[in-house]
Write an enzyme that holds these catalytic residues in place. Structure first.
Site, PDB file in Angstrom:
ATOM      1  CG  ASP A 115      -1.786   0.723  -3.414  1.00  0.00           C
ATOM      2  OD1 ASP A 115      -2.043   1.931  -3.183  1.00  0.00           O
ATOM      3  OD2 ASP A 115      -2.482  -0.192  -2.957  1.00  0.00           O
ATOM      4  CG  ASN A 139     -11.483   3.350   0.301  1.00  0.00           C
ATOM      5  OD1 ASN A 139     -12.438   3.480  -0.452  1.00  0.00           O
ATOM      6  ND2 ASN A 139     -11.362   2.330   1.118  1.00  0.00           N
ATOM      7  CG  HIS A 173      -2.314   0.396   0.992  1.00  0.00           C
ATOM      8  ND1 HIS A 173      -2.919   0.421  -0.248  1.00  0.00           N
ATOM      9  CD2 HIS A 173      -3.278   0.817   1.864  1.00  0.00           C
ATOM     10  CE1 HIS A 173      -4.164   0.821  -0.133  1.00  0.00           C
ATOM     11  NE2 HIS A 173      -4.403   1.082   1.137  1.00  0.00           N
TER      12      HIS A 173
END
Length: 195
Positions: free
Chosen positions: A97, A118, A23
């Site tokens: 990512d 998100n 991430h």
């Protein structure tokens, strides 16, 4: 407005627990850019760590930023940085990512949806537009039945680290080329590039 400035944001989560996870690959690529410019990150009042420099003497100013908040709340810090430095969305690049790209691949684009990411969703909401540049760094899909949320919060495997180092250099190169030569030139060089 600082017309020669670009805001380049590396997405990730704060702290040593997350710094080597999939991430955080956007922040890892940002570290490569900072090293190239001999720029050091320092705490900024926008709840971010910021490093500033230029790719070349007389070239555009790059403002590199990592939020001190979590990935899903990236919008507030990015919006605050854009206001503080006077950078419009068409001069913002977000390195992040991308589950939908195979590991060790890159794609660049401007605008579009968030694809369930998100961090991108929050940035588009805070900027009131999705029209910022993205350097999408492929991390691949989780193997088998592994949950995607667990997968992105795991470090890269030892057998991926050599390719990861090259991928991070490529992401930094792509960001620089996007700034100096534009999106099309960067896409032509990096889309479908075989290693």
């Amino acid at each position: 407005m600082a017309s020669d400035s670009w805001l380049i944001v590396g997405l990730g989560n704060p702290g040593p627990k997350y710094e080597t996870t999939r991430h955080n690959v956007g922040q890892m690529a940002l570290d490569v850019l900072a090293d190239r410019m001999s720029a050091k990150f320092s705490l900024h009042k926008t709840n971010s760590r910021v490093a500033e420099g230029r790719i070349m003497p007389g070239g555009p100013k790059l403002i590199l930023a990592k939020s001190n908040g979590y990935m899903n709340t990236s919008g507030g810090p990015v919006s605050a940085l854009a206001k503080y430095f006077g950078v419009s969305p068409d001069r913002i690049i977000v390195l992040h990512d991308e589950l939908d790209l195979p590991f060790d691949s890159l794609k660049l684009k401007v605008g579009g949806g968030h694809g369930g990411h998100n961090g991108l969703r929050d940035i588009a909401k805070a900027l009131a537009t999705p029209d910022f540049f993205r350097v999408r760094i492929g991390i691949g899909r989780p193997p088998g039945q592994q949950d995607a949320a667990d997968y992105v919060l795991r470090p890269f495997a030892s057998n991926e680290r050599e390719a990861l180092a090259v991928l991070l250099e490529d992401a930094a190169d792509a960001s620089e080329l996007l700034v100096t030569d534009g999106l099309l030139a960067a896409q032509q060089r990096f889309h479908g590039a075989s290693r």
